[in-house]
Design a protein around this motif. Structure first.
Motif, mmCIF file in Angstrom:
data_model
loop_
_atom_site.group_PDB
_atom_site.id
_atom_site.type_symbol
_atom_site.label_atom_id
_atom_site.label_comp_id
_atom_site.label_asym_id
_atom_site.label_seq_id
_atom_site.Cartn_x
_atom_site.Cartn_y
_atom_site.Cartn_z
ATOM 1 N N ASP A 200 35.421 -13.957 39.424
ATOM 2 C CA ASP A 200 35.145 -12.396 39.628
ATOM 3 C C ASP A 200 33.838 -12.041 39.915
ATOM 4 O O ASP A 200 32.924 -12.876 39.815
ATOM 5 C CB ASP A 200 35.203 -12.150 38.066
ATOM 6 N N ALA A 201 33.734 -11.328 40.838
ATOM 7 C CA ALA A 201 32.473 -11.052 41.375
ATOM 8 C C ALA A 201 31.253 -10.542 40.452
ATOM 9 O O ALA A 201 30.127 -10.655 40.804
ATOM 10 C CB ALA A 201 32.470 -9.791 42.665
ATOM 11 N N ILE B 78 27.058 -14.697 38.965
ATOM 12 C CA ILE B 78 25.651 -15.630 38.518
ATOM 13 C C ILE B 78 26.147 -16.633 37.438
ATOM 14 O O ILE B 78 25.573 -17.494 37.299
ATOM 15 C CB ILE B 78 24.728 -14.487 38.143
ATOM 16 N N LYS B 79 27.032 -16.131 36.434
ATOM 17 C CA LYS B 79 27.556 -17.068 35.285
ATOM 18 C C LYS B 79 27.917 -18.325 35.915
ATOM 19 O O LYS B 79 27.735 -19.234 35.414
ATOM 20 C CB LYS B 79 28.164 -16.384 34.362
ATOM 21 N N VAL B 80 28.910 -18.074 36.881
ATOM 22 C CA VAL B 80 29.581 -19.268 37.621
ATOM 23 C C VAL B 80 28.424 -20.411 38.133
ATOM 24 O O VAL B 80 28.556 -21.409 37.938
ATOM 25 C CB VAL B 80 30.582 -18.867 38.347
ATOM 26 N N ILE B 81 27.576 -19.449 38.928
ATOM 27 C CA ILE B 81 26.397 -20.390 39.496
ATOM 28 C C ILE B 81 25.845 -21.308 38.401
ATOM 29 O O ILE B 81 25.505 -22.391 38.536
ATOM 30 C CB ILE B 81 25.487 -19.444 40.444
ATOM 31 N N LEU C 170 27.746 -23.434 47.191
ATOM 32 C CA LEU C 170 28.854 -23.988 46.780
ATOM 33 C C LEU C 170 29.858 -23.060 46.372
ATOM 34 O O LEU C 170 31.193 -22.905 46.696
ATOM 35 C CB LEU C 170 28.646 -24.954 45.842
ATOM 36 N N VAL C 171 29.400 -22.173 45.548
ATOM 37 C CA VAL C 171 30.297 -21.401 44.840
ATOM 38 C C VAL C 171 30.697 -20.205 45.827
ATOM 39 O O VAL C 171 31.886 -19.917 45.631
ATOM 40 C CB VAL C 171 29.430 -20.383 43.519
ATOM 41 N N GLU C 172 30.168 -19.853 46.634
ATOM 42 C CA GLU C 172 30.321 -18.868 47.577
ATOM 43 C C GLU C 172 31.367 -19.296 48.614
ATOM 44 O O GLU C 172 32.152 -18.556 49.205
ATOM 45 C CB GLU C 172 29.200 -18.314 48.444
ATOM 46 N N GLY D 252 34.650 -16.474 33.891
ATOM 47 C CA GLY D 252 35.365 -15.609 34.679
ATOM 48 C C GLY D 252 35.927 -16.331 36.006
ATOM 49 O O GLY D 252 36.171 -15.594 37.050
ATOM 50 N N ALA D 253 35.814 -17.743 35.868
ATOM 51 C CA ALA D 253 36.290 -18.402 37.109
ATOM 52 C C ALA D 253 37.795 -18.712 37.130
ATOM 53 O O ALA D 253 38.239 -19.111 36.082
ATOM 54 C CB ALA D 253 35.331 -19.592 37.565
#
Length: 173
Positions: A114-115, A119-122, A139-141, A167-168
């Motif tokens: 989720d966009a 930040i949380k995913v990073i 990497l996440v992008e 949220g990934a």
């Protein structure tokens, strides 16, 4: 060449072939085969042929491999296989899938996220990798991307659960 396309001569042809004098005999270098010897060879060949015909598809495939090894032939693995061997390969394919299910090392692939949760995913990616902020962000992008390779099953499931929690969408490969 597949076994199904090989023409097997009739028994009468084989008997005539075995009773005929050998090539060397025609040239005068040797005597023709005796009738008893020819009959003995014919019976032996018939017995071998009957035994081969009684084999199952899997046994025929094993025999073909063994035969190639004994004759030191470098043929492709399916060259002597019967046309039905694809059906015999189906159980082998199922066994391979089971082995894949029982893998011990997994790759964690970040499919999408989720966009709003970027930040949380990073942060989670940085937590289980040795990447800096910039590298983790890049990497996440790049998603979908493998973020970690060769992870034990338990650890991979734990990481996947954490990433899903923020949220990934994660796939274990």
């Amino acid at each position: 060449m597949p076994l199904s396309s090989v023409k097997i001569p009739s028994r009468s042809f084989l008997r005539r072939l075995l009773v005929l004098p050998s090539v060397a005999a025609v040239a005068g270098a040797a005597r023709p085969l005796s009738s008893a010897a020819a009959e003995s060879r014919t019976q032996k060949l018939e017995r071998i042929a009957d035994e081969l015909l009684s084999l199952t598809k899997a046994e025929r495939e094993d025999y073909a491999v063994l035969f190639r090894l004994k004759l030191d032939l470098n043929l492709p693995s399916g060259a002597l296989a019967s046309p039905g061997s694809a059906a015999a390969d189906a159980p082998a394919a199922a066994e391979e899938k089971e082995k894949e299910k029982e893998k011990t090392a997994f790759d964690i692939k970040l499919d999408k996220f989720d966009a709003a949760a970027k930040i949380k995913v990073i942060k989670e990616v940085r937590a289980f990798t040795d990447l800096g902020l910039k590298e983790a962000k890049e990497l996440v992008e790049k998603a979908p991307v493998v973020v970690k390779k060769g992870v034990a099953k338990e650890e991979a499931e734990a990481i996947a659960a954490k990433l899903k929690g923020v949220g990934a969408t994660v796939v274990l490969e």
